[in-house]
Scaffold this motif. Structure first.
Motif, PDB file in Angstrom:
ATOM      1  N   ARG A 119      44.520 112.774  15.775  1.00  0.00           N
ATOM      2  CA  ARG A 119      44.835 112.557  16.820  1.00  0.00           C
ATOM      3  C   ARG A 119      44.093 110.652  16.907  1.00  0.00           C
ATOM      4  O   ARG A 119      45.031 109.784  17.224  1.00  0.00           O
ATOM      5  CB  ARG A 119      43.953 112.693  17.602  1.00  0.00           C
ATOM      6  N   ALA A 120      43.479 110.289  16.487  1.00  0.00           N
ATOM      7  CA  ALA A 120      43.076 108.804  16.615  1.00  0.00           C
ATOM      8  C   ALA A 120      43.923 108.162  15.686  1.00  0.00           C
ATOM      9  O   ALA A 120      44.638 106.547  16.287  1.00  0.00           O
ATOM     10  CB  ALA A 120      41.679 108.632  15.494  1.00  0.00           C
ATOM     11  N   ILE A 121      44.600 108.456  14.095  1.00  0.00           N
ATOM     12  CA  ILE A 121      45.803 108.154  13.733  1.00  0.00           C
ATOM     13  C   ILE A 121      46.646 107.458  14.642  1.00  0.00           C
ATOM     14  O   ILE A 121      47.795 107.031  14.169  1.00  0.00           O
ATOM     15  CB  ILE A 121      46.072 108.245  12.244  1.00  0.00           C
ATOM     16  N   ALA A 122      47.197 108.862  14.913  1.00  0.00           N
ATOM     17  CA  ALA A 122      48.809 109.042  15.612  1.00  0.00           C
ATOM     18  C   ALA A 122      48.792 108.107  16.779  1.00  0.00           C
ATOM     19  O   ALA A 122      49.719 107.179  17.147  1.00  0.00           O
ATOM     20  CB  ALA A 122      49.337 110.246  15.874  1.00  0.00           C
ATOM     21  N   ASP A 123      47.428 108.007  17.113  1.00  0.00           N
ATOM     22  CA  ASP A 123      47.020 106.953  18.603  1.00  0.00           C
ATOM     23  C   ASP A 123      47.647 105.059  17.795  1.00  0.00           C
ATOM     24  O   ASP A 123      48.522 104.819  18.870  1.00  0.00           O
ATOM     25  CB  ASP A 123      45.774 106.675  19.190  1.00  0.00           C
ATOM     26  N   ARG A 147      46.140  98.971   8.735  1.00  0.00           N
ATOM     27  CA  ARG A 147      44.821  97.665   8.578  1.00  0.00           C
ATOM     28  C   ARG A 147      44.148  97.425   9.673  1.00  0.00           C
ATOM     29  O   ARG A 147      43.246  96.782   9.591  1.00  0.00           O
ATOM     30  CB  ARG A 147      45.493  96.470   8.255  1.00  0.00           C
ATOM     31  N   GLU A 148      44.563  99.169  10.084  1.00  0.00           N
ATOM     32  CA  GLU A 148      43.125  98.463  11.940  1.00  0.00           C
ATOM     33  C   GLU A 148      42.467  99.160  11.517  1.00  0.00           C
ATOM     34  O   GLU A 148      42.032 100.369  11.156  1.00  0.00           O
ATOM     35  CB  GLU A 148      44.216  99.211  12.922  1.00  0.00           C
ATOM     36  N   PRO A 149      41.409  98.517  11.481  1.00  0.00           N
ATOM     37  CA  PRO A 149      40.192  99.461  11.797  1.00  0.00           C
ATOM     38  C   PRO A 149      39.990 101.290  12.645  1.00  0.00           C
ATOM     39  O   PRO A 149      39.158 101.574  11.508  1.00  0.00           O
ATOM     40  CB  PRO A 149      38.836  99.080  13.236  1.00  0.00           C
ATOM     41  N   GLN A 150      40.364 101.289  13.522  1.00  0.00           N
ATOM     42  CA  GLN A 150      39.759 102.726  14.073  1.00  0.00           C
ATOM     43  C   GLN A 150      41.270 103.931  12.326  1.00  0.00           C
ATOM     44  O   GLN A 150      40.925 104.582  12.575  1.00  0.00           O
ATOM     45  CB  GLN A 150      41.189 102.506  15.249  1.00  0.00           C
ATOM     46  N   VAL A 151      42.080 102.741  11.982  1.00  0.00           N
ATOM     47  CA  VAL A 151      42.510 104.194  11.486  1.00  0.00           C
ATOM     48  C   VAL A 151      41.572 104.026   9.806  1.00  0.00           C
ATOM     49  O   VAL A 151      41.711 104.815   9.310  1.00  0.00           O
ATOM     50  CB  VAL A 151      43.731 103.765  10.863  1.00  0.00           C
TER      51      VAL A 151
END
Length: 290
Positions: A239-243, A45-49
């Protein structure tokens, strides 16, 4: 002698609690497949993910189309569709389903793998591509969604992850977490029984919880450095998802530790009140009758 016994039991209770809290969190959030799926869904639900997954899906769709003779597929059109898909209400559940597969791969090694996968940590995104919005878009160009479309999570040469590597955690994790909780409870009760003052014993147990909570916060900050080092083995959108996933895990651990700190504060207050009431009771007993 009684004081030393109570002191020893208090120390053992503190150590047991320090084991029980992270063990219970890890079992509930990471080791348990349903718990991990719920954790992944909340992170989705996070916009970055959502943005990272939209980009990843766009790249995979375009690449798959090119490999199958559809080089004229418009990436901007695909990007708009994938962005809308990752922002709809059904995406967290499908993201959780994909993470269930990865979880099974790591904790049980029962997922069937392609012989060319080279034992890498893979996530199958084909179920996402079968969403109606994506399937209709791909159907417009007569591009059939494959049954399996694996995306590698780590760089193959540098990754130490292997199928079933965490199988022992899945086997022993529930026993360790439940056992640690039971042992902590028993030791806490023994501490109360061995102490001359129940109020002071409650205060001491509250201090144990405060120590464990504070130590947990410090431990998370130290562990964050190792997590950042591990993330160097990932790249791009992964990497962005893992962060975000690691940040979400840290927030979850902070919540658990805050509950431990709150419980410790309550025990300290109750212990002080019990000690005060006990002191008043003893004074009334010792006062001479008028």
């Amino acid at each position: 002698m009684r004081f030393l016994a109570a002191l020893l039991l208090w120390v053992l209770t503190t150590v047991a609690l320090a084991v029980a809290v992270p063990a219970a969190w890890a079992q509930h959030t990471i080791v348990d497949r349903d718990g991990y799926a719920e954790f992944a869904a909340s992170a989705a639900r996070e916009p970055q993910v959502q943005q990272a997954m939209a980009t990843l899906l766009t790249n995979e769709i375009v690449s798959f189309a090119q490999e199958n003779g559809y080089g004229d597929l418009n990436p901007d059109l695909v990007a708009s569709v994938t962005t809308g898909y990752t922002q709809n209400a059904g995406f967290p559940g499908q993201f959780a389903a994909a993470n269930r597969i990865a979880h099974t791969w790591m904790f049980t090694d029962t997922v069937q793998r392609d012989q060319t996968a080279d034992d890498r940590w893979l996530v199958d995104i084909a179920p996402m591509l079968k969403d109606s919005s994506l399937r209709d878009t791909l159907g417009n160009v007569d591009l059939e969604v494959p049954d399996t479309l694996n995306v590698p999570i780590t760089i193959p040469d540098s990754s130490g992850l292997r199928p079933g590597q965490l199988r022992s955690l899945a086997t022993w994790g529930p026993w360790v977490s439940v056992g640690a909780i039971v042992v902590t409870g028993i030791l806490a009760l023994l501490t109360l029984a061995a102490s001359r003052s129940r109020g002071r014993a409650l205060v001491a147990l509250g201090v144990s919880a405060l120590i464990v909570g504070a130590a947990g916060w410090a431990g998370i900050e130290i562990g964050r450095r190792y997590a950042e080092t591990a993330l160097t083995k990932t790249q791009g959108e992964v990497r962005a998802i893992a962060d975000v996933m690691i940040g979400h895990a840290i927030d979850s651990m902070h919540l658990w530790l805050n509950l431990v700190l709150a419980a410790g504060g309550v025990l300290v207050v109750l212990g002080v009140l019990a000690a005060m009431l006990g002191g008043l009771g003893r004074r009334r007993v010792t006062e001479p009758a008028r």
